[in-house]
Design an enzyme around this catalytic site. Structure first.
Site, PDB file in Angstrom:
ATOM      1  N   ASP A  24     -18.010 -13.311  24.455  1.00  0.00           N
ATOM      2  CA  ASP A  24     -17.335 -12.662  23.325  1.00  0.00           C
ATOM      3  C   ASP A  24     -17.488 -11.151  23.494  1.00  0.00           C
ATOM      4  OD1 ASP A  24     -16.241 -11.895  20.922  1.00  0.00           O
ATOM      5  OD2 ASP A  24     -17.759 -12.845  19.662  1.00  0.00           O
ATOM      6  N   TYR A  39     -22.863 -11.694  25.100  1.00  0.00           N
ATOM      7  CA  TYR A  39     -22.417 -10.716  24.103  1.00  0.00           C
ATOM      8  C   TYR A  39     -22.650 -11.330  22.712  1.00  0.00           C
ATOM      9  CZ  TYR A  39     -19.790  -9.394  28.311  1.00  0.00           C
ATOM     10  OH  TYR A  39     -19.421  -9.100  29.586  1.00  0.00           O
ATOM     11  N   CYS A  45       0.829  -1.198   0.000  1.00  0.00           N
ATOM     12  CA  CYS A  45       0.000   0.000   0.000  1.00  0.00           C
ATOM     13  C   CYS A  45       0.871   1.259   0.000  1.00  0.00           C
ATOM     14  CB  CYS A  45      -0.909  -0.002   1.222  1.00  0.00           C
ATOM     15  SG  CYS A  45      -1.926   1.468   1.341  1.00  0.00           S
ATOM     16  N   GLU A  60     -27.476  -9.984  24.842  1.00  0.00           N
ATOM     17  CA  GLU A  60     -26.846  -8.906  24.075  1.00  0.00           C
ATOM     18  C   GLU A  60     -27.497  -7.573  24.452  1.00  0.00           C
ATOM     19  OE1 GLU A  60     -24.532  -8.173  21.489  1.00  0.00           O
ATOM     20  OE2 GLU A  60     -25.495  -6.195  21.507  1.00  0.00           O
ATOM     21  N   CYS A  92     -11.244 -10.052  21.480  1.00  0.00           N
ATOM     22  CA  CYS A  92     -10.573  -9.223  20.475  1.00  0.00           C
ATOM     23  C   CYS A  92      -9.499  -8.377  21.146  1.00  0.00           C
ATOM     24  CB  CYS A  92     -11.590  -8.340  19.753  1.00  0.00           C
ATOM     25  SG  CYS A  92     -12.566  -7.339  20.867  1.00  0.00           S
ATOM     26  N   GLN A 125     -18.989  -9.895  12.590  1.00  0.00           N
ATOM     27  CA  GLN A 125     -17.542 -10.085  12.450  1.00  0.00           C
ATOM     28  C   GLN A 125     -17.073  -9.587  11.075  1.00  0.00           C
ATOM     29  OE1 GLN A 125     -15.429 -11.162  14.742  1.00  0.00           O
ATOM     30  NE2 GLN A 125     -16.787 -12.028  16.289  1.00  0.00           N
TER      31      GLN A 125
HETATM   32  N1  SAH Z   1     -20.564 -12.903  19.405  1.00  0.00           N
HETATM   33  C1  SAH Z   1     -20.991 -11.938  18.430  1.00  0.00           C
HETATM   34  C2  SAH Z   1     -20.785 -10.489  18.840  1.00  0.00           C
HETATM   35  C3  SAH Z   1     -19.467 -10.120  19.468  1.00  0.00           C
HETATM   36  S1  SAH Z   1     -19.125  -8.392  19.577  1.00  0.00           S
HETATM   37  C4  SAH Z   1     -20.362 -12.222  17.087  1.00  0.00           C
HETATM   38  O1  SAH Z   1     -19.370 -12.949  16.995  1.00  0.00           O
HETATM   39  O2  SAH Z   1     -20.869 -11.734  16.078  1.00  0.00           O
HETATM   40  C5  SAH Z   1     -19.566  -7.976  21.190  1.00  0.00           C
HETATM   41  C6  SAH Z   1     -21.049  -7.708  21.368  1.00  0.00           C
HETATM   42  O3  SAH Z   1     -21.256  -7.382  22.748  1.00  0.00           O
HETATM   43  C7  SAH Z   1     -21.612  -6.535  20.586  1.00  0.00           C
HETATM   44  O4  SAH Z   1     -22.726  -6.982  19.849  1.00  0.00           O
HETATM   45  C8  SAH Z   1     -22.044  -5.526  21.664  1.00  0.00           C
HETATM   46  O5  SAH Z   1     -23.197  -4.808  21.331  1.00  0.00           O
HETATM   47  C9  SAH Z   1     -22.291  -6.412  22.854  1.00  0.00           C
HETATM   48  N2  SAH Z   1     -22.176  -5.840  24.207  1.00  0.00           N
HETATM   49  C10 SAH Z   1     -21.394  -4.828  24.625  1.00  0.00           C
HETATM   50  N3  SAH Z   1     -21.484  -4.674  25.960  1.00  0.00           N
HETATM   51  C11 SAH Z   1     -22.351  -5.622  26.409  1.00  0.00           C
HETATM   52  C12 SAH Z   1     -22.841  -5.983  27.706  1.00  0.00           C
HETATM   53  N4  SAH Z   1     -22.447  -5.336  28.795  1.00  0.00           N
HETATM   54  N5  SAH Z   1     -23.690  -7.014  27.796  1.00  0.00           N
HETATM   55  C13 SAH Z   1     -24.089  -7.688  26.679  1.00  0.00           C
HETATM   56  N6  SAH Z   1     -23.662  -7.390  25.437  1.00  0.00           N
HETATM   57  C14 SAH Z   1     -22.806  -6.364  25.295  1.00  0.00           C
END
Ligand code: SAH
Length: 407
Positions: A369, A300, A58, A321, A396, A271
């Site tokens: 997650d 999450y 890049c 969530e 992450c 993702q």
């Molecule tokens: N497991 C899913 C999302 C992971 S990202 C996947 O792989 O697609 C993390 C997620 O946690 C997001 O959707 C975010 O909105 C949510 N989140 C953030 N803080 C939270 C909390 N305190 N309790 C529940 N969910 C939460």
């Protein structure tokens, strides 16, 4: 290497961080900032190239804040990530003798991202519209013709956006004055189905020449299935506002991970690397080693991606969530896949799970997650109280994961 991917060197035991350098490089630098026990340097000249140094593809890799490791051979990037996990687990987690596996990389780590959020601004000197990522630690937009980690369709979307703004004198948002309309262009491409969503983030409700915007976006590809306006009038770094309006087409797009189908709306987390997502979820499934009689919590859970993957092998899955729209997607996703042994709850995991536990819910396996800040202590306490046999932590951010593992 430092945690941001910068090279770490020593000058008579004084630590100097230098971006865009690789262990083994012998370099000439200029010191740009000095602190008590360390300094920052700028790369001036490479005297000896490290074995794992490569030439980034890049042309703007140094200016743009998007990528940090492009000058490092991919195999070494994977080692760097593994080492980062080991360091975090040992230093923050205070755990010894943990077996950290090799990082599972991609065959071709290019053009893999399905989502881009580009800020839109105006070059004060020439008055031109700018679209691109920010420079590191700044809000200066670095323009790009093409971003090698994004889908190529974005090049056309940006081109059409710029033309529309130019032709109809549409203003770009200015952070310092709070004036101007267009803040961000946000796109998602479903790699399996090809469906494209375009979200225009605006500072205000009214879009002048809205029909022309729609026409230009539709002209990019027949795969553009959803054009949405997101309204964000706040002085904030948060990209999306609370309100969405469908300008044209559907309010969500459809994608597949493995053979599970997902409906994705603008506010929902999804993702960003579809190839690796499948591998990640397969790993979660493998580690869960479900026999079919388990209750699994997916905390999450976003739009229920991991939940639905696990549901096929478990007795029951409970997803939690915080974003209501994501839970709406999750329920819809269960329905379109004919998966009925799942239930979804809206709320913070640290509030919902203690309540469910009081009501008598128990899990055999818990998947978490969380976002970068990791899990809340209240949640982890409840998981411990429940005496869960197995916890799978998808992270992450290895430093907050290590903190949570310690707990
Ligand atoms: N497991 C899913 C999302 C992971 S990202 C996947 O792989 O697609 C993390 C997620 O946690 C997001 O959707 C975010 O909105 C949510 N989140 C953030 N803080 C939270 C909390 N305190 N309790 C529940 N969910 C939460």
């Amino acid at each position: 290497m430092g945690h941001e991917g910068e090279g770490v060197g020593r000058i008579q035991n004084f630590t100097v961080f230098v971006p865009h350098t690789v262990p083994g490089d012998k370099i000439k630098i200029k010191i740009v900032k000095v602190k008590k026990s360390y300094a920052y340097g700028k790369l001036i000249e490479i005297i000896h190239r490290a074995e794992h140094r490569i030439d980034p593809m890049c042309p703007i890799h140094k200016k743009c804040g998007g990528c940090q490791l492009q000058h490092l051979a991919y195999a070494e990037q994977l080692n760097f990530k593994k080492q980062k996990v080991i360091d975090n687990i040992e230093r923050i987690g205070k755990l010894k003798n943990i077996n950290v596996h090799d990082t599972i990389g991609m065959n071709k780590p290019l053009r893999y991202r399905n989502k881009v959020q580009f800020p839109v601004g105006r070059d004060e000197k020439h008055g031109q519209i700018q679209v691109g990522f920010y420079a590191p630690r700044s809000h200066n937009i670095i323009e790009t013709d093409t971003c090698y980690i994004q889908h190529e369709i974005n090049d056309k979307i940006i081109e059409q956006l710029k033309l529309w703004m130019k032709d109809y004198h549409i203003t770009a948002y200015n952070e310092s004055t709070g004036n101007g309309l267009v803040r961000h262009i946000f796109t998602r491409v479903a790699f399996k189905t090809g469906e494209i969503m375009v979200v225009l983030v605006t500072n205000g409700t009214n879009i002048p020449h809205k029909e022309q915007f729609i026409d230009r976006m539709r002209s990019v590809s027949d795969d553009v299935k959803s054009i949405i306006q997101n309204i964000n009038t706040k002085a904030t770094n948060v990209i999306l506002g609370q309100k969405n309006r469908v300008l044209w087409g559907k309010d969500s797009i459809v994608d597949y991970i493995g053979d599970v189908k997902f409906s994705i709306s603008p506010m929902s987390f999804y993702q960003v690397n579809p190839v690796q997502t499948e591998i990640l979820y397969q790993k979660a499934l493998e580690y869960a080693a479900l026999k079919g009689d388990e209750t699994v919590f997916d905390l999450y859970c976003g739009i229920g991606t991991i939940s639905l993957f696990l549901a096929r092998k478990a007795k029951k899955v409970v997803g939690v969530e915080i974003i209501p729209e994501a839970i709406e997607d999750a329920r819809e996703n269960a329905r379109i896949n004919d998966i009925y042994n799942v239930e979804f709850h809206v709320g913070a995991a640290e509030e919902v799970i203690p309540k469910l536990y009081q009501q008598g819910y128990k899990a055999d396996v818990v998947v978490v997650d969380p976002p970068r800040k990791g899990c809340d202590e209240t949640l982890l306490d409840t998981v411990v109280k429940m005496q869960v046999k197995k916890v799978i932590y998808v992270s992450c951010n290895p430093s907050t994961m290590a903190r949570d593992l310690r707990l």
